[in-house]
Design an enzyme around this catalytic site. Structure first.
Site: not given
Length: 182
Positions: A112, A68
């Site tokens: 990463a 969201h």
């Protein structure tokens, strides 16, 4: 001792109001077989049923999966939501953040600290903020194979549980920039 550790973990979960993987699955998140999830995975509990993880996915520590986006609330009155789908055999690096509406194709690698804001096809190596396509997994593996041949290698004894102070110093002395450990 196992019972004490189990009870301690359950108490910590209750005390800190922590969510565990089983909690996400109960409310609808889908996760495939044989996934390796390192500590600190943060899943959007409020919309975790929009998240689907394939088989044999590896999550390095502290990955975020956000389905969201509340930044839309002020202008629209609604929170924007979106599915997240991670294909089979993916590797998601440490501290990666995957945002709503993203699909990562199978057999992909996410570097990463990347912030993944859009979808990528299978066999992609992606990295950055925002994440961008770097190369194919095949190209990446070829680069690694070339590097592998020219740097030091260390056996399984050179890992945290088995390594001696002398072995640590040997590793420090032999590695210029990179090395490989079993």
């Amino acid at each position: 001792m196992k019972i004490i550790n189990f009870l301690r973990a359950r108490f910590r979960k209750w005390l800190n109001e922590e969510y565990w993987l089983e909690d996400y699955i109960k409310v609808g998140m889908k996760i495939g077989k044989n996934c390796d999830i390192n500590p600190g995975l943060v899943v959007d509990y409020s919309h975790c049923w929009l998240i689907e993880i394939g088989d044999h996915v590896i999550f390095a520590p502290q990955v975020y999966l956000l389905a969201h986006d509340t930044s839309t609330k002020k202008s629209t009155g609604y929170v924007r939501i979106g599915k997240i789908k991670i294909g089979d055999h993916c590797f998601i690096g440490a501290r990666v953040m995957i945002l709503p509406g993203v699909e990562i194709g199978k057999n992909s690698i996410v570097g990463a600290a990347s912030v993944v804001t859009k979808s990528f096809p299978e066999n992609s190596v992606i990295a950055g903020n925002p994440a961008k396509y770097i190369c194919s997994v095949e190209e990446y593996e070829n680069r690694l194979k070339n590097q592998f041949m020219s740097v030091p290698h260390f056996s399984e004894e050179y890992t945290l549980d088995k390594i001696t102070p002398e072995m640590k110093q040997e590793m420090i002395n032999k590695i210029d920039k990179f090395g490989f450990v079993k």
